[in-house]
Motif scaffolding. Structure first.
Motif, PDB file in Angstrom:
ATOM      1  N   THR A   1      29.753 -43.735   5.162  1.00  0.00           N
ATOM      2  CA  THR A   1      29.869 -42.630   4.208  1.00  0.00           C
ATOM      3  C   THR A   1      29.605 -43.104   2.778  1.00  0.00           C
ATOM      4  O   THR A   1      28.924 -42.412   1.999  1.00  0.00           O
ATOM      5  N   CYS A   2      30.127 -44.256   2.415  1.00  0.00           N
ATOM      6  CA  CYS A   2      29.864 -44.792   1.065  1.00  0.00           C
ATOM      7  C   CYS A   2      28.384 -45.082   0.870  1.00  0.00           C
ATOM      8  O   CYS A   2      27.845 -44.885  -0.238  1.00  0.00           O
ATOM      9  N   GLY A   3      27.707 -45.531   1.916  1.00  0.00           N
ATOM     10  CA  GLY A   3      26.267 -45.749   1.806  1.00  0.00           C
ATOM     11  C   GLY A   3      25.506 -44.457   1.543  1.00  0.00           C
ATOM     12  O   GLY A   3      24.601 -44.410   0.697  1.00  0.00           O
ATOM     13  N   PHE A   4      25.875 -43.379   2.248  1.00  0.00           N
ATOM     14  CA  PHE A   4      25.229 -42.084   2.012  1.00  0.00           C
ATOM     15  C   PHE A   4      25.516 -41.569   0.596  1.00  0.00           C
ATOM     16  O   PHE A   4      24.619 -41.054  -0.084  1.00  0.00           O
ATOM     17  N   VAL A   5      26.744 -41.719   0.148  1.00  0.00           N
ATOM     18  CA  VAL A   5      27.099 -41.243  -1.196  1.00  0.00           C
ATOM     19  C   VAL A   5      26.338 -42.029  -2.254  1.00  0.00           C
ATOM     20  O   VAL A   5      25.859 -41.452  -3.263  1.00  0.00           O
TER      21      VAL A   5
ATOM     22  N   VAL B   1      16.106 -38.161  -3.948  1.00  0.00           N
ATOM     23  CA  VAL B   1      16.957 -37.597  -2.883  1.00  0.00           C
ATOM     24  C   VAL B   1      17.872 -36.526  -3.457  1.00  0.00           C
ATOM     25  O   VAL B   1      18.077 -35.471  -2.850  1.00  0.00           O
ATOM     26  N   LYS B   2      18.408 -36.780  -4.645  1.00  0.00           N
ATOM     27  CA  LYS B   2      19.273 -35.793  -5.281  1.00  0.00           C
ATOM     28  C   LYS B   2      18.518 -34.508  -5.557  1.00  0.00           C
ATOM     29  O   LYS B   2      19.053 -33.404  -5.356  1.00  0.00           O
ATOM     30  N   LEU B   3      17.293 -34.612  -6.028  1.00  0.00           N
ATOM     31  CA  LEU B   3      16.500 -33.420  -6.306  1.00  0.00           C
ATOM     32  C   LEU B   3      16.140 -32.675  -5.022  1.00  0.00           C
ATOM     33  O   LEU B   3      16.126 -31.437  -4.988  1.00  0.00           O
ATOM     34  N   PHE B   4      15.875 -33.403  -3.951  1.00  0.00           N
ATOM     35  CA  PHE B   4      15.491 -32.771  -2.682  1.00  0.00           C
ATOM     36  C   PHE B   4      16.635 -31.921  -2.115  1.00  0.00           C
ATOM     37  O   PHE B   4      16.434 -30.785  -1.699  1.00  0.00           O
ATOM     38  N   VAL B   5      17.860 -32.491  -2.080  1.00  0.00           N
ATOM     39  CA  VAL B   5      18.973 -31.756  -1.478  1.00  0.00           C
ATOM     40  C   VAL B   5      19.401 -30.588  -2.361  1.00  0.00           C
ATOM     41  O   VAL B   5      19.954 -29.601  -1.865  1.00  0.00           O
ATOM     42  N   ARG B   6      19.162 -30.682  -3.664  1.00  0.00           N
ATOM     43  CA  ARG B   6      19.499 -29.557  -4.532  1.00  0.00           C
ATOM     44  C   ARG B   6      18.564 -28.376  -4.310  1.00  0.00           C
ATOM     45  O   ARG B   6      18.985 -27.212  -4.415  1.00  0.00           O
ATOM     46  N   LYS B   7      17.321 -28.670  -3.995  1.00  0.00           N
ATOM     47  CA  LYS B   7      16.362 -27.592  -3.746  1.00  0.00           C
ATOM     48  C   LYS B   7      16.450 -27.059  -2.314  1.00  0.00           C
ATOM     49  O   LYS B   7      16.044 -25.921  -2.050  1.00  0.00           O
ATOM     50  N   ASN B   8      16.917 -27.871  -1.402  1.00  0.00           N
ATOM     51  CA  ASN B   8      17.017 -27.470   0.023  1.00  0.00           C
ATOM     52  C   ASN B   8      18.482 -27.521   0.451  1.00  0.00           C
ATOM     53  O   ASN B   8      18.915 -28.431   1.168  1.00  0.00           O
ATOM     54  N   ILE B   9      19.218 -26.539  -0.004  1.00  0.00           N
ATOM     55  CA  ILE B   9      20.640 -26.512   0.305  1.00  0.00           C
ATOM     56  C   ILE B   9      20.910 -26.167   1.759  1.00  0.00           C
ATOM     57  O   ILE B   9      22.003 -26.410   2.290  1.00  0.00           O
ATOM     58  N   TRP B  10      19.909 -25.615   2.455  1.00  0.00           N
ATOM     59  CA  TRP B  10      20.083 -25.262   3.861  1.00  0.00           C
ATOM     60  C   TRP B  10      20.338 -26.497   4.724  1.00  0.00           C
ATOM     61  O   TRP B  10      20.912 -26.393   5.820  1.00  0.00           O
ATOM     62  N   THR B  11      19.912 -27.672   4.230  1.00  0.00           N
ATOM     63  CA  THR B  11      20.156 -28.893   5.006  1.00  0.00           C
ATOM     64  C   THR B  11      21.660 -29.184   5.125  1.00  0.00           C
ATOM     65  O   THR B  11      22.091 -29.832   6.081  1.00  0.00           O
ATOM     66  N   TYR B  12      22.423 -28.725   4.139  1.00  0.00           N
ATOM     67  CA  TYR B  12      23.878 -28.917   4.208  1.00  0.00           C
ATOM     68  C   TYR B  12      24.462 -28.147   5.387  1.00  0.00           C
ATOM     69  O   TYR B  12      25.316 -28.677   6.116  1.00  0.00           O
TER      70      TYR B  12
ATOM     71  N   ALA C   1      26.897 -36.875  10.363  1.00  0.00           N
ATOM     72  CA  ALA C   1      26.826 -35.515   9.821  1.00  0.00           C
ATOM     73  C   ALA C   1      27.782 -35.351   8.637  1.00  0.00           C
ATOM     74  O   ALA C   1      27.415 -34.772   7.599  1.00  0.00           O
ATOM     75  N   MET C   2      29.000 -35.849   8.770  1.00  0.00           N
ATOM     76  CA  MET C   2      29.954 -35.759   7.669  1.00  0.00           C
ATOM     77  C   MET C   2      29.503 -36.570   6.465  1.00  0.00           C
ATOM     78  O   MET C   2      29.657 -36.135   5.305  1.00  0.00           O
ATOM     79  N   SER C   3      28.942 -37.741   6.682  1.00  0.00           N
ATOM     80  CA  SER C   3      28.443 -38.556   5.580  1.00  0.00           C
ATOM     81  C   SER C   3      27.305 -37.842   4.841  1.00  0.00           C
ATOM     82  O   SER C   3      27.228 -37.895   3.599  1.00  0.00           O
TER      83      SER C   3
ATOM     84  N   SER D   1      28.166 -34.753  -3.311  1.00  0.00           N
ATOM     85  CA  SER D   1      28.218 -35.703  -4.426  1.00  0.00           C
ATOM     86  C   SER D   1      26.988 -35.606  -5.318  1.00  0.00           C
ATOM     87  O   SER D   1      27.057 -35.957  -6.512  1.00  0.00           O
ATOM     88  N   SER D   2      25.879 -35.180  -4.782  1.00  0.00           N
ATOM     89  CA  SER D   2      24.643 -35.084  -5.591  1.00  0.00           C
ATOM     90  C   SER D   2      24.744 -34.009  -6.668  1.00  0.00           C
ATOM     91  O   SER D   2      23.952 -34.022  -7.618  1.00  0.00           O
ATOM     92  N   PHE D   3      25.690 -33.094  -6.581  1.00  0.00           N
ATOM     93  CA  PHE D   3      25.847 -32.034  -7.572  1.00  0.00           C
ATOM     94  C   PHE D   3      26.775 -32.445  -8.731  1.00  0.00           C
ATOM     95  O   PHE D   3      27.015 -31.651  -9.629  1.00  0.00           O
ATOM     96  N   TYR D   4      27.298 -33.662  -8.688  1.00  0.00           N
ATOM     97  CA  TYR D   4      28.187 -34.144  -9.748  1.00  0.00           C
ATOM     98  C   TYR D   4      27.538 -35.334 -10.436  1.00  0.00           C
ATOM     99  O   TYR D   4      26.641 -35.998  -9.897  1.00  0.00           O
ATOM    100  N   ASN D   5      28.049 -35.606 -11.626  1.00  0.00           N
ATOM    101  CA  ASN D   5      27.555 -36.763 -12.371  1.00  0.00           C
ATOM    102  C   ASN D   5      27.983 -38.063 -11.705  1.00  0.00           C
ATOM    103  O   ASN D   5      28.976 -38.109 -10.967  1.00  0.00           O
ATOM    104  N   THR D   6      27.282 -39.107 -12.026  1.00  0.00           N
ATOM    105  CA  THR D   6      27.546 -40.394 -11.387  1.00  0.00           C
ATOM    106  C   THR D   6      28.911 -40.941 -11.758  1.00  0.00           C
ATOM    107  O   THR D   6      29.636 -41.472 -10.898  1.00  0.00           O
ATOM    108  N   ASP D   7      29.306 -40.813 -13.047  1.00  0.00           N
ATOM    109  CA  ASP D   7      30.609 -41.333 -13.460  1.00  0.00           C
ATOM    110  C   ASP D   7      31.761 -40.572 -12.807  1.00  0.00           C
ATOM    111  O   ASP D   7      32.811 -41.149 -12.491  1.00  0.00           O
ATOM    112  N   VAL D   8      31.572 -39.260 -12.595  1.00  0.00           N
ATOM    113  CA  VAL D   8      32.615 -38.479 -11.912  1.00  0.00           C
ATOM    114  C   VAL D   8      32.756 -38.933 -10.462  1.00  0.00           C
ATOM    115  O   VAL D   8      33.890 -39.065  -9.946  1.00  0.00           O
TER     116      VAL D   8
END
Length: 338
Positions: A143-147, A156-167, A204-206, A213-220
């Motif tokens: 899970t930490c590797g995926f995050v 990758v962050k841009l891809f998942v933001r545009k394709n939310i159906w993958t969630y 799947a959970m990871s 996590s891609s919708f938040y800032n890195t420091d958060v």
């Protein structure tokens, strides 16, 4: 004077011995003065039995007891057969002859299922705990590797933001093995199907945690990870060392979880930043308590405990508790910074 059939001399009219009282006659000893010849005498007939002379008759100087010999009974307490004359005795049952704590004692069949599960065996229990934490460590590492990928890789962050159906695809993939592990006890205890289901569920959970996590800032994200590690490590160590039984509060926590779910539905219709912070704080607190309870379920010396064969189920409970704590903390820090 006459001789009987055995060759012994018998006096027809025994002489009177002076100074010795003669016993009364047989007719005089009978209360009615003799036997009535006209009344038939019923003699009880029993099972055939060898004559006493076959085993020695002490009346004729042959020695012996007059009873057939029987094998020497084994040592131990005896009970007398109520249907015999007391000459024969029967030993007590085998279980009564041996103390329960003796090494030769037969197994206790009433507690055979309890002992077979290994709940009282400390070596089995320690092996079970090590196995659970080994599986949990591998799950958290994946899970930490995926995050990390979804947080530090901009493409990758841009891809998942545009394709939310993958969630939602990942959520459906997660739901199937989760229900299988939760409802099918034979599958989650059977190797290797339990590991296959847990692997699919972890991937799947990871993926879902990485998408969130891609919708938040890195420091958060890094702050939420750090606080989650400190909180979970502290709760697990405290739960393993304390004598307080958290498993007795399992029902109360379940009721609190149901109340929190209804409160979350209310927050959807009445969206408010303060209500959202309260909901996230309650969720982090409740799943922290669940983490303490699920940790003590591994010990086996509390009110509730898990069977050592349920290491996949135990690792899944701890994994989901930690993931929920991380997501609620991420939500709290994300709302606070925005």
């Amino acid at each position: 004077m006459a001789q009987n059939k055995r060759g012994y001399t018998q006096f027809e009219n025994p002489p009177h011995v002076s100074g010795v009282d003669q016993p009364p006659s047989y007719d005089a000893s009978v209360p009615h003065g003799g036997l009535d010849v006209g009344v038939p005498v019923v003699v009880p007939v029993g099972p055939p039995y060898p004559p006493p002379t076959a085993f020695g008759n002490p009346m004729y100087g042959q020695g012996g007891s007059g009873y057939p010999p029987h094998p020497y009974p084994p040592a131990g307490p005896y009970i007398t057969d109520p249907y015999s004359s007391g000459a024969y005795e029967q030993p007590l049952p085998y279980v009564a002859m041996i103390e329960p704590g003796h090494s030769d004692a037969p197994p206790d069949y009433e507690n055979e299922q309890f002992d077979g599960s290994g709940l009282d065996n400390k070596a089995v229990r320690r092996l079970f705990i090590r196995k659970v934490f080994a599986v949990l460590s591998l799950q958290l590492a994946i899970t930490c590797g995926f995050v990390a990928v979804f947080t530090f890789e901009p493409h990758v962050k841009l891809f998942v933001r545009k394709n939310i159906w993958t969630y939602w695809v990942g959520y459906m993939v997660f739901l199937v093995p989760y229900l299988v592990i939760l409802c099918c006890g034979e599958i989650r205890r059977k190797h290797p199907w339990n590991l296959v289901c847990l692997s699919i569920l972890t991937l799947a959970m990871s993926y879902m945690v990485g998408v969130i996590s891609s919708f938040y800032n890195t420091d958060v994200v890094m702050m939420a990870i750090g606080i989650t590690v400190v909180v979970c490590f502290t709760v697990i160590v405290f739960s393993l060392q304390t004598k307080y039984d958290f498993t007795s509060c399992y029902g109360v926590l379940f009721v609190c979880l149901i109340v929190m779910m209804f409160f979350g539905i209310l927050c959807i219709f009445l969206y408010n930043r303060i209500l959202d912070l309260i909901y996230s704080s309650l969720g982090a607190l409740i799943f922290t308590c669940f983490l303490a309870v699920d940790t003590q379920l591994l010990l086996g010396n509390k009110n509730l405990s898990l069977n050592p064969e349920e290491y996949i189920f135990a690792a899944l409970n701890l994994y989901l508790d930690i993931i929920h704590i991380f997501l609620y903390l991420l939500r709290i820090f994300g709302r606070s910074s925005s």
